[in-house]
Scaffold this active site. Structure first.
Site, mmCIF file in Angstrom:
data_model
loop_
_atom_site.group_PDB
_atom_site.id
_atom_site.type_symbol
_atom_site.label_atom_id
_atom_site.label_comp_id
_atom_site.label_asym_id
_atom_site.label_seq_id
_atom_site.Cartn_x
_atom_site.Cartn_y
_atom_site.Cartn_z
ATOM 1 N N HIS A 163 -1.963 38.114 31.558
ATOM 2 C CA HIS A 163 -0.848 38.403 32.485
ATOM 3 C C HIS A 163 -1.071 37.755 33.852
ATOM 4 O O HIS A 163 -0.593 38.254 34.859
ATOM 5 C CB HIS A 163 -0.638 39.911 32.682
ATOM 6 N N LYS A 290 0.591 17.047 52.456
ATOM 7 C CA LYS A 290 0.722 17.329 51.028
ATOM 8 C C LYS A 290 -0.066 16.382 50.125
ATOM 9 O O LYS A 290 -0.147 15.190 50.364
ATOM 10 C CB LYS A 290 2.204 17.293 50.606
#
Ligand code: ARG
Length: 468
Positions: A163, A290
């Protein structure tokens, strides 16, 4: 308004009074797409010419001239001196037109007992066979890189997730080897599909078989097929082998896409588990800071395209009556685009792992997560005679206590531990270590160091055997 007409007479034009409408000609042409089949088409035609010779329909002189002509055409296409015309309906017609131009009437004999329906079927099967074999080789190479990377970082521990929540400590190598297993199944499926791809449809004619007694097994041997198709109607209209391949590579892409997702997450600032090499990342046109994981993102995106092709072709096939229908020409774009896309993705992926940096420290710290030993603690209580359900509950209460009081399992003294159950003893504290947790998971398939080491060694050997 008078519609524009095609300038050339088609090879099939005998029963037509009027030339083909230009727009229809353009609409129905597949040349721009099936050009890439030229090598297979020529190989198939050479084998067909020899089959005709064996059946007494060509003399050996005629057949050698045809073979020579076909080889010349192959060189022309390769050397880009071949002139394709906009009137060529497909690669089969283009090659036959040129053969007739080179050999005159003799060139017109090649198509005896053959239809483009069985011709295109054999071409595509040869193409798929080659692509699948090539893909298997690429998958093996990628598996080797994953095994090498797992070996390089064999000592590194990380949290295993369910999960996307930290669950139990695992070896980083164990995590990578999970993907090696997935790609192994992909490989097995590809190899299994080859049995059904590797069957020769040539000699089925348009639909009912040729009027001549061709030795089809002889043709199959020349073309390297293991068997011949058993029903001519099925042979010219069957595209199962393409669908099966698209299905298999869709699963392969799903595996790559899952791995991509992990790399994207792992290389984010939030995880910082790994760093991808500069050479495989790109920057942003606006934000100077970035460094983006474009390759895994593109692979994840291309997976959608590949699924689309599978569903697209299934939809083309749905409800088609026997036998050949022109709809089948629409198999080419999904097939070619899929095989090229998958091949590019599998080729590129080794680069990412060859240059990856794994942040051992960050992973080790994450693997020390205070609650990651909850199962180990419950299992310890089981060894002290407490039924697992009860043990699960006791440790659950401990987790609650820790979260409410800002405590960690690893800080508890034995005395404190015993407030939860008196079944705790000294051994309980020893359970709370990553190494202990790993060591106990030594059953087949577990993440114990010994197991993973053995698996690394056996995979290394197996992959090496496969490449030789
Ligand atoms: N270009 C066609 C295809 O790819 C070849 C077969 C054409 N056959 C025909 N009967 N028109 O399917």
């Amino acid at each position: 308004m008078t519609a524009k007409k095609s300038k050339t007479e088609k090879l099939w034009a005998g029963r037509f009074r009027e030339p083909l409408d230009l727009e229809v000609e353009r609409f129905s042409s597949s040349l721009s797409i099936d050009r890439r089949l030229y090598r297979y088409d020529i190989r198939g035609s050479i084998a067909h010419s020899q089959t005709l010779e064996k059946a007494g329909l060509l003399t050996s002189r005629e057949s050698s001239k045809i073979v020579k002509g076909l080889k010349q055409i192959e060189q022309e296409i390769e050397g880009e001196t071949f002139v394709f015309t906009s009137e060529d309906e497909d690669i089969h017609m283009a090659i036959e037109r040129r053969l007739i131009a080179l050999l005159g009437k003799l060139g017109g004999k090649l198509h005896t007992g053959r239809s483009r329906n069985d011709q295109v079927a054999v071409d595509v099967r040869m193409y798929v066979k080659d692509r699948v074999n090539d893909l298997v080789r690429k998958v093996i190479q990628f598996q080797q890189v994953l095994v090498d990377c797992a070996g390089c970082y064999r000592d590194v521990v990380m949290p295993g997730y369910t999960h996307l929540q930290r669950a139990q400590p695992v070896l980083f190598a164990h995590h990578l080897l999970a993907y090696v297993e997935m790609f192994d199944r992909d490989k097995q499926r590809l190899r299994d599909a080859l049995k059904r791809i590797d069957v020769m449809p040539l000699g089925s004619g348009a639909l009912a078989g040729p009027n001549f007694s061709f030795d089809r097994k002889y043709t199959a041997r020349m073309l390297g097929f293991r068997a011949v198709t058993e029903n001519s109607l099925d042979a010219v209209s069957d595209r199962d082998f393409i669908l099966e391949t698209l299905g298999i590579v869709s699963i392969l892409m799903m595996h790559l896409s899952r791995l991509s997702e992990e790399l994207i997450l792992w290389s984010s600032n939030e995880f910082q588990f790994v760093e991808l090499d500069d050479a495989v990342c790109t920057g942003s046109s606006m934000m100077p800071q970035k460094k983006n994981p474009d390759v895994p993102e593109l692979v994840r995106g291309k997976t959608g395209r590949v699924y689309g092709h599978l569903i697209g072709l299934l939809t083309v096939m749905k409800g088609l009556p026997l036998s050949y229908n022109r709809d089948l020409q629409e198999d080419k774009i999904p097939l070619f685009d899929t095989m090229e896309t998958v091949s590019a993705c599998v080729s590129l992926y080794p680069k990412l792992f060859q240059s990856i940096t794994v942040n051992r420290g960050v992973l080790a710290l994450a693997a020390q997560d205070e609650w990651i030993f909850s199962t180990d603690l419950a299992d310890y209580l089981v060894t002290r005679g407490i039924p697992f359900r009860e043990a699960h509950h006791i440790v659950g209460r401990m987790v609650l206590f820790c979260s409410e009081n800002n405590r960690k399992f690893t800080d508890f003294t034995l005395k404190e531990l015993r407030t939860f159950t008196t079944k705790f003893d000294k051994g309980a504290l020893e359970v709370l270590t990553v190494e202990g947790s790993l060591k106990r998971r030594s059953a087949i398939g577990g993440t114990a160091r010994k197991r993973v080491e053995r698996k690394l060694a056996s995979l290394g050997k197996a992959l090496e055997r496969e490449t030789n």
